[in-house]
Each structure stands twice: as C-alpha cells, then as structure tokens.
Scaffold this motif. Structure first.
Motif, PDB file in Angstrom:
ATOM      1  N   ARG A  71       4.729  -2.828   1.682  1.00  0.00           N
ATOM      2  CA  ARG A  71       3.821  -2.285   0.656  1.00  0.00           C
ATOM      3  C   ARG A  71       2.650  -3.253   0.517  1.00  0.00           C
ATOM      4  NH1 ARG A  71       5.461  -0.057  -5.211  1.00  0.00           N
ATOM      5  NH2 ARG A  71       5.969   1.714  -3.870  1.00  0.00           N
ATOM      6  N   ILE A  72       1.442  -2.700   0.578  1.00  0.00           N
ATOM      7  CA  ILE A  72       0.240  -3.490   0.305  1.00  0.00           C
ATOM      8  C   ILE A  72      -0.195  -3.141  -1.106  1.00  0.00           C
ATOM      9  CG2 ILE A  72      -2.213  -3.762   0.858  1.00  0.00           C
ATOM     10  CD1 ILE A  72      -1.584  -3.134   3.735  1.00  0.00           C
ATOM     11  N   SER A  73      -0.476  -4.155  -1.896  1.00  0.00           N
ATOM     12  CA  SER A  73      -0.987  -3.898  -3.245  1.00  0.00           C
ATOM     13  C   SER A  73      -2.320  -4.631  -3.402  1.00  0.00           C
ATOM     14  CB  SER A  73       0.027  -4.405  -4.276  1.00  0.00           C
ATOM     15  OG  SER A  73      -0.572  -4.463  -5.547  1.00  0.00           O
ATOM     16  N   ILE A  74      -3.337  -3.886  -3.765  1.00  0.00           N
ATOM     17  CA  ILE A  74      -4.651  -4.494  -3.975  1.00  0.00           C
ATOM     18  C   ILE A  74      -5.124  -4.114  -5.364  1.00  0.00           C
ATOM     19  CG2 ILE A  74      -7.075  -4.528  -3.228  1.00  0.00           C
ATOM     20  CD1 ILE A  74      -6.028  -4.101  -0.389  1.00  0.00           C
ATOM     21  N   CYS A  75      -5.318  -5.096  -6.205  1.00  0.00           N
ATOM     22  CA  CYS A  75      -5.759  -4.733  -7.552  1.00  0.00           C
ATOM     23  C   CYS A  75      -6.858  -5.656  -8.052  1.00  0.00           C
ATOM     24  CB  CYS A  75      -4.584  -4.675  -8.515  1.00  0.00           C
ATOM     25  SG  CYS A  75      -3.465  -6.028  -8.413  1.00  0.00           S
ATOM     26  N   GLY A  76      -7.679  -5.095  -8.897  1.00  0.00           N
ATOM     27  CA  GLY A  76      -8.786  -5.841  -9.482  1.00  0.00           C
ATOM     28  C   GLY A  76      -8.664  -5.842 -10.990  1.00  0.00           C
ATOM     29  N   SER A  77      -9.242  -6.843 -11.624  1.00  0.00           N
ATOM     30  CA  SER A  77      -9.129  -6.929 -13.085  1.00  0.00           C
ATOM     31  C   SER A  77      -9.916  -5.788 -13.754  1.00  0.00           C
ATOM     32  CB  SER A  77      -9.582  -8.295 -13.588  1.00  0.00           C
ATOM     33  OG  SER A  77     -10.857  -8.586 -13.115  1.00  0.00           O
ATOM     34  N   ASP A  78      -9.618  -5.567 -15.033  1.00  0.00           N
ATOM     35  CA  ASP A  78     -10.178  -4.416 -15.758  1.00  0.00           C
ATOM     36  C   ASP A  78     -11.705  -4.387 -15.773  1.00  0.00           C
ATOM     37  OD1 ASP A  78      -7.703  -3.500 -16.237  1.00  0.00           O
ATOM     38  OD2 ASP A  78      -7.525  -4.320 -18.267  1.00  0.00           O
ATOM     39  N   ALA A  79     -12.316  -5.569 -15.672  1.00  0.00           N
ATOM     40  CA  ALA A  79     -13.783  -5.629 -15.743  1.00  0.00           C
ATOM     41  C   ALA A  79     -14.444  -4.966 -14.544  1.00  0.00           C
ATOM     42  CB  ALA A  79     -14.212  -7.094 -15.821  1.00  0.00           C
ATOM     43  N   LEU A  80     -13.661  -4.788 -13.461  1.00  0.00           N
ATOM     44  CA  LEU A  80     -14.239  -4.272 -12.213  1.00  0.00           C
ATOM     45  C   LEU A  80     -13.991  -2.775 -12.043  1.00  0.00           C
ATOM     46  CD1 LEU A  80     -12.998  -7.095  -9.786  1.00  0.00           C
ATOM     47  CD2 LEU A  80     -15.296  -6.834 -10.725  1.00  0.00           C
ATOM     48  N   PRO A  81     -14.879  -2.096 -11.297  1.00  0.00           N
ATOM     49  CA  PRO A  81     -14.592  -0.695 -10.951  1.00  0.00           C
ATOM     50  C   PRO A  81     -13.376  -0.654 -10.017  1.00  0.00           C
ATOM     51  CG  PRO A  81     -16.830  -1.348 -10.297  1.00  0.00           C
ATOM     52  CD  PRO A  81     -16.124  -2.590 -10.707  1.00  0.00           C
ATOM     53  N   GLU A  82     -12.833   0.540  -9.750  1.00  0.00           N
ATOM     54  CA  GLU A  82     -11.693   0.673  -8.837  1.00  0.00           C
ATOM     55  C   GLU A  82     -12.031   0.049  -7.483  1.00  0.00           C
ATOM     56  OE1 GLU A  82      -8.862   1.671  -9.646  1.00  0.00           O
ATOM     57  OE2 GLU A  82      -9.018   3.149 -11.264  1.00  0.00           O
ATOM     58  N   ILE A  83     -11.106  -0.756  -6.946  1.00  0.00           N
ATOM     59  CA  ILE A  83     -11.349  -1.431  -5.664  1.00  0.00           C
ATOM     60  C   ILE A  83     -11.137  -0.439  -4.515  1.00  0.00           C
ATOM     61  CG2 ILE A  83     -10.695  -3.394  -4.184  1.00  0.00           C
ATOM     62  CD1 ILE A  83     -11.671  -4.236  -6.973  1.00  0.00           C
ATOM     63  N   GLU A  84     -12.060  -0.452  -3.549  1.00  0.00           N
ATOM     64  CA  GLU A  84     -11.915   0.398  -2.363  1.00  0.00           C
ATOM     65  C   GLU A  84     -11.295  -0.438  -1.254  1.00  0.00           C
ATOM     66  OE1 GLU A  84     -15.829   1.706  -1.302  1.00  0.00           O
ATOM     67  OE2 GLU A  84     -16.173   2.640  -3.257  1.00  0.00           O
ATOM     68  N   PHE A  85     -10.332   0.115  -0.535  1.00  0.00           N
ATOM     69  CA  PHE A  85      -9.834  -0.628   0.630  1.00  0.00           C
ATOM     70  C   PHE A  85      -9.450   0.277   1.791  1.00  0.00           C
ATOM     71  CE2 PHE A  85      -5.158  -0.190   0.685  1.00  0.00           C
ATOM     72  CZ  PHE A  85      -4.853   0.198  -0.603  1.00  0.00           C
ATOM     73  N   GLN A  86      -9.572  -0.311   2.988  1.00  0.00           N
ATOM     74  CA  GLN A  86      -9.214   0.400   4.215  1.00  0.00           C
ATOM     75  C   GLN A  86      -8.297  -0.490   5.050  1.00  0.00           C
ATOM     76  OE1 GLN A  86     -13.049   1.035   6.075  1.00  0.00           O
ATOM     77  NE2 GLN A  86     -13.120   3.158   5.349  1.00  0.00           N
ATOM     78  N   ILE A  87      -7.400   0.137   5.812  1.00  0.00           N
ATOM     79  CA  ILE A  87      -6.561  -0.594   6.763  1.00  0.00           C
ATOM     80  C   ILE A  87      -7.073  -0.224   8.152  1.00  0.00           C
ATOM     81  CG2 ILE A  87      -4.195  -1.117   7.508  1.00  0.00           C
ATOM     82  CD1 ILE A  87      -4.643  -1.510   4.478  1.00  0.00           C
ATOM     83  N   ILE A  88      -7.419  -1.247   8.940  1.00  0.00           N
ATOM     84  CA  ILE A  88      -8.081  -1.012  10.231  1.00  0.00           C
ATOM     85  C   ILE A  88      -7.283  -1.699  11.348  1.00  0.00           C
ATOM     86  CG2 ILE A  88     -10.247  -1.433  11.501  1.00  0.00           C
ATOM     87  CD1 ILE A  88     -11.554  -1.528   8.608  1.00  0.00           C
ATOM     88  N   ASP A  89      -7.122  -1.007  12.500  1.00  0.00           N
ATOM     89  CA  ASP A  89      -6.359  -1.623  13.598  1.00  0.00           C
ATOM     90  C   ASP A  89      -7.282  -2.332  14.584  1.00  0.00           C
ATOM     91  OD1 ASP A  89      -7.500   0.267  15.259  1.00  0.00           O
ATOM     92  OD2 ASP A  89      -5.678   1.435  15.571  1.00  0.00           O
ATOM     93  N   ALA A  90      -6.681  -2.890  15.654  1.00  0.00           N
ATOM     94  CA  ALA A  90      -7.443  -3.682  16.624  1.00  0.00           C
ATOM     95  C   ALA A  90      -8.462  -2.846  17.386  1.00  0.00           C
ATOM     96  CB  ALA A  90      -6.482  -4.349  17.605  1.00  0.00           C
ATOM     97  N   TYR A  91      -8.255  -1.519  17.420  1.00  0.00           N
ATOM     98  CA  TYR A  91      -9.232  -0.626  18.078  1.00  0.00           C
ATOM     99  C   TYR A  91     -10.307  -0.170  17.091  1.00  0.00           C
ATOM    100  CZ  TYR A  91      -5.741  -0.222  21.832  1.00  0.00           C
ATOM    101  OH  TYR A  91      -4.855  -0.488  22.842  1.00  0.00           O
ATOM    102  N   GLN A 116      -1.428  -6.395  14.634  1.00  0.00           N
ATOM    103  CA  GLN A 116      -2.305  -7.187  13.788  1.00  0.00           C
ATOM    104  C   GLN A 116      -3.296  -6.207  13.143  1.00  0.00           C
ATOM    105  OE1 GLN A 116      -5.046 -10.032  15.704  1.00  0.00           O
ATOM    106  NE2 GLN A 116      -3.658 -11.540  14.855  1.00  0.00           N
ATOM    107  N   LEU A 117      -3.353  -6.220  11.836  1.00  0.00           N
ATOM    108  CA  LEU A 117      -4.230  -5.279  11.128  1.00  0.00           C
ATOM    109  C   LEU A 117      -5.217  -6.018  10.233  1.00  0.00           C
ATOM    110  CD1 LEU A 117      -1.568  -2.601  10.011  1.00  0.00           C
ATOM    111  CD2 LEU A 117      -3.023  -2.541  12.045  1.00  0.00           C
ATOM    112  N   LYS A 118      -6.312  -5.330   9.959  1.00  0.00           N
ATOM    113  CA  LYS A 118      -7.316  -5.893   9.047  1.00  0.00           C
ATOM    114  C   LYS A 118      -7.335  -5.060   7.770  1.00  0.00           C
ATOM    115  CE  LYS A 118     -11.939  -5.334   9.782  1.00  0.00           C
ATOM    116  NZ  LYS A 118     -13.234  -5.641  10.428  1.00  0.00           N
ATOM    117  N   ILE A 119      -7.356  -5.732   6.633  1.00  0.00           N
ATOM    118  CA  ILE A 119      -7.517  -5.033   5.360  1.00  0.00           C
ATOM    119  C   ILE A 119      -8.917  -5.345   4.863  1.00  0.00           C
ATOM    120  CG2 ILE A 119      -6.696  -4.914   2.956  1.00  0.00           C
ATOM    121  CD1 ILE A 119      -4.041  -6.060   4.793  1.00  0.00           C
ATOM    122  N   ALA A 120      -9.748  -4.323   4.808  1.00  0.00           N
ATOM    123  CA  ALA A 120     -11.138  -4.524   4.366  1.00  0.00           C
ATOM    124  C   ALA A 120     -11.285  -3.943   2.969  1.00  0.00           C
ATOM    125  CB  ALA A 120     -12.080  -3.815   5.331  1.00  0.00           C
TER     126      ALA A 120
END
Lengths: 146, 313
Positions: A71-91, A116-120
């Motif tokens: 499970r990946i969990s990405i969270c930002g504090s209340d002061a911030l807008p909803e965080i956007e994230f993408q999971i990207i592979d080596a290709y 190996q994955l990148k979380i942007a």
C-alpha cells in the motif's frame, strides 16, 4: 525606519520559527496521520516527508518485490490542496493516477515480477485567494502484508 | 517597552542572523548539486527510470527497510540461523559515526529477522543493541525504556512486535533526517540492506541457483543497488561543500559490489495493469528474466561477505 526594522524583526522571527518547527511537524504528521492510512498494512519504517509549497513537485524511487502486497499512502497537511500522484514504470508508462480516482490518498497493489517504480507527486495550486502560496507537510509511506 | 535604540539593535541582530542562515543554506545546497566526482559518478548506472530526474524537484530514494528486508528473506522460504546475526557482544566496539550508523542498520535487520521467526529473547537482546547504537549517534528517544517494555509485553503478538520495530526505525530515521544528518540516515539504510544481502547469500550457501526463490530475491537487489548509489551520491557533500568522508569511502567500498551486480542480467516485459474491483488491489502483471552464472554468484557471495565483515569490525 523604525517601522521598517520592526517589520523585518517580525518576519525574521516568523521565518526562523517556521524553519525550525516545520520539520518536526512533518515527523508528527507522518506518524500520527499518514501512517494510520496504511492500516491494516505494516509500515516498513522508512520516513519520507518534506514541506512542499503549492506548485512544487517531488519524486520517489523504490524497488517493489514480486509476491508482496503493498500500500502506498501519500498525504498532505490540511493547508494544502489534494495531492496529485502517479506511479510510473521504467518504460515511463503511467500505471496509476490518483486524479482519475477522486484524489485517493492510498493505492494497493501486487506485482507479478519485481520492478523499480517512480512515484511522482505534485502539490497543485489551490483556489485560495491568499496572497501567498500555501505550504505544508507531504509524507510518502509504504506498507506491506506479511 | 523597548527603547528605540534597543529595538533597533535587536532588529539588526535578527536581520543579520536571518540573512546569514539563509545565505548559508542556499550556498550549501548549491555546492551539493554542482560539485561532481567523475570517478564515483562513472559507476552509477544510467537506468531508464532515472533518465528525466529534475534536480529542481525534491527527490527521495527508498531502500527496503530492515523490516521489509527480513520479510523478503522469510517469504522466500528461508530458515532462521542465529549464527548469521552480528553478535551483540560486538556492540561496545562501535564508537565512530560510521560504525554506529552501519550497525544500527545491521542490528535492526537482525532484530527484524529474529522477530519474524518468533525468537523472543533474541529480539529483546537485539532491540537493546540497536538502542545502544542509537544512543551512540545521539538519537534521543528513538528506543527508550518504554519501547523495550512494550516489546517484552507483546513478544507473542507478532503484529505488535513488527509495529514496534517499524516505529523505532521511523523514529531514528526521521530524527536523523530532520536534524540535517541525512548522510548518517543513508549509512544506516546501507548497513541494514547489506545485512539482509549477507543473511540471504549465506542461507543459499551451495544450493542450486535454479528455481531458488531466495536466489531470485538476492539478484533482484540489483534494482535496489542503483538506488543505494544514487542515495549516497545525493549525500556525498557536507554543508560546507567538502566531501563527506564516510559516504565517499562507502561508495568506494561498494565498487566491487557494483562489479558483482553487473553480472546479473535482468530483462523485463512491459507491465500490464489489472485492477481488481472487488478486493481493490491492482495486479501489475509482467515477466522478468533474471540470471547469473554459478561463478558470478560465488563472486557476489564473497563480495557481500567481505563488505559485511568490514562493517561489523
């Protein structure tokens, strides 16, 4: 001159306090808020958090192993807008985009083979009418199942 | 109320302090990014996934934590072998930042490994050894008396034990990172990761390499090794722009491991995403072919053994 110096004094104290306490707030934020989103997964123990400002982006690189459930969990504090994230592979394929999933803060997945994955992630610019962009903690945490 | 003179002086003092800290912060970051050591950089591979790293962004590198490392070894079907752990009798030998950091990682991996195999007394002993390393590094409150007591009271509840281990590792790594000691945090992670590799390579011994899940797990660490190198490179400079001797030496030590991992061939197909709408767990489907010759595997085992022997001295 007196008012100018007073203004500098106030700004200096504010920024100094903000710099010192900002990091500590992220540790507490990660432990007390973001980590809870991993339940029922076991947190791996790693710490990845930083203060980000609206418009800023971050990337994380990690190897995920076959047969494990993550499970990946990405969270930002209340002061911030909803965080956007993408999971990207080596290709450079986008495997997951939380914008297409109502800005979900977690994503659960398994892998047939280790990768190996990148979380942007990006803190979007919010709609606030404030003169200054908002800043706050953003934490990236990983959980797995035994 | 302040007199005009006093407040003016105070304002000037704060202004000077603020400008000085800001300028120092900016220059140290710049120095960190600009200075390159060609020799060390040459052996950082150019993996596709790292192609478009934007230096302006905040970049994190994540290695398998000691807990994940131990879990990967166990899930590969490995058995527990107490003889492979770094003896807790060695703990008093570690006095330098480098040795304390490496062995904080090593003892935490050993602790995780013992806990996953329900070795209760060993778990307490290794939690105490990890605590000794944390205290030596001035990491306050990462592992305190309460942590040890909580561990003792929950030894038969593996979920709680794993949560305690995860929490203590989070405490020490967050303390180091938030006190501008990222380089020490990186060395801790490398220590823990090498310990996992050491335990796994020793457990394989002379067994056949084909259809051996533990061997696959070891070879897959080639992917994590790229991250190790990038994480160390990222922490190679001190605040004043000089080289961090501990990190540079560690990178030089890892050169042989780089050569050993060069012999591991990894080929992967594209990933197909298969969402599961019921369980809500997405499956990432792909095939990976990973191989090494028996001779090259022996070299990998021997390189890991040499590194780990040096780390625990």
């Amino acid at each position: 001159m007196k008012n100018f110096l007073r203004a500098i004094l106030v700004v200096s104290i504010f920024l100094s306090i903000n710099q010192i306490s900002g990091h500590a707030q992220c540790k507490g934020f990660a432990k007390k808020i973001c980590k809870l989103e991993l339940i029922p997964y076991i947190h791996d123990g790693n710490y990845h958090a930083a203060i980000l400002t609206e418009g800023e982006e971050a990337e994380l690189y990690k190897t995920f192993f076959s047969g494990q459930e993550y499970r990946i969990s990405i969270c930002g504090s209340d002061a911030l807008p909803e965080i956007e994230f993408q999971i990207i592979d080596a290709y450079k394929n986008v495997l997951y985009d939380n914008k297409e999933n109502n800005f979900a803060r977690t994503w659960d997945f398994t892998l047939e083979s280790s990768q190996q994955l990148k979380i942007a992630l990006k803190v979007p610019v919010g709609n606030s009418e404030s003169e200054y962009p908002a800043s706050g903690c953003v934490a990236i945490m990983f959980g797995f199942k035994e | 109320m302040f007199s005009k003179n006093v407040s003016t002086k105070l304002a000037k003092i704060f202004l000077v302090i603020f400008l000085a800290t800001t300028v120092i912060g900016c220059t140290s970051n710049r120095a960190k990014k600009d200075t390159k050591n060609v020799e060390l950089e040459d052996f950082i591979s150019d993996d596709d996934i790292f192609d478009d790293i934007d230096k302006a962004k905040k970049i994190f590198y994540s290695l398998p934590s000691p807990l994940e490392t131990a879990m990967l070894i166990k899930s590969a079907g490995a058995d527990y072998d107490h003889e492979l752990l770094n003896s807790i009798d060695n703990s008093s030998k570690y006095t330098t930042n480098r040795s304390l950091a490496l062995n904080l990682g090593i003892y935490t991996t050993d602790l995780s490994f013992a806990s996953l195999f329900d070795q209760t007394q060993t778990s307490i002993n290794y939690m105490n050894a990890a605590r000794e390393m944390a205290v030596g590094l001035d990491i306050t409150d990462a592992i305190d008396d309460q942590t040890i007591k909580k561990l003792e009271n929950n030894l038969n509840n593996r979920d709680v034990v794993m949560d305690i281990i995860s929490e203590t590792f989070l405490n020490s790594s967050s303390y180091l990172k938030e006190n501008d000691r990222q380089s020490v945090a990186a060395i801790v992670l490398v220590g823990g990761w090498i310990e996992g590799l050491y335990i796994a390579t020793k457990l394989v011994g002379n067994a056949s390499l084909t259809n051996n899940k533990l061997v696959d797990r070891i070879l897959e660490q080639k992917l994590s090794f790229n991250i190790v190198l990038r994480m160390l490179e990222d922490n190679r400079k001190n605040e004043d722009g000089s080289d961090n001797v501990d990190i540079v030496n560690l990178m030089m030590q890892l050169k042989d491991l780089n050569t050993a991992f060069d012999n591991v061939k990894v080929e992967s197909t594209q990933i197909e995403v298969e969402p599961d709408t019921i369980r809500k767990v997405t499956a990432l489907k792909s095939q990976t072919k990973i191989s090494i010759t028996p001779q090259a595997f022996k070299e990998l085992q021997s390189t890991v053994d040499k590194l780990r022997t040096d780390f625990i001295q």
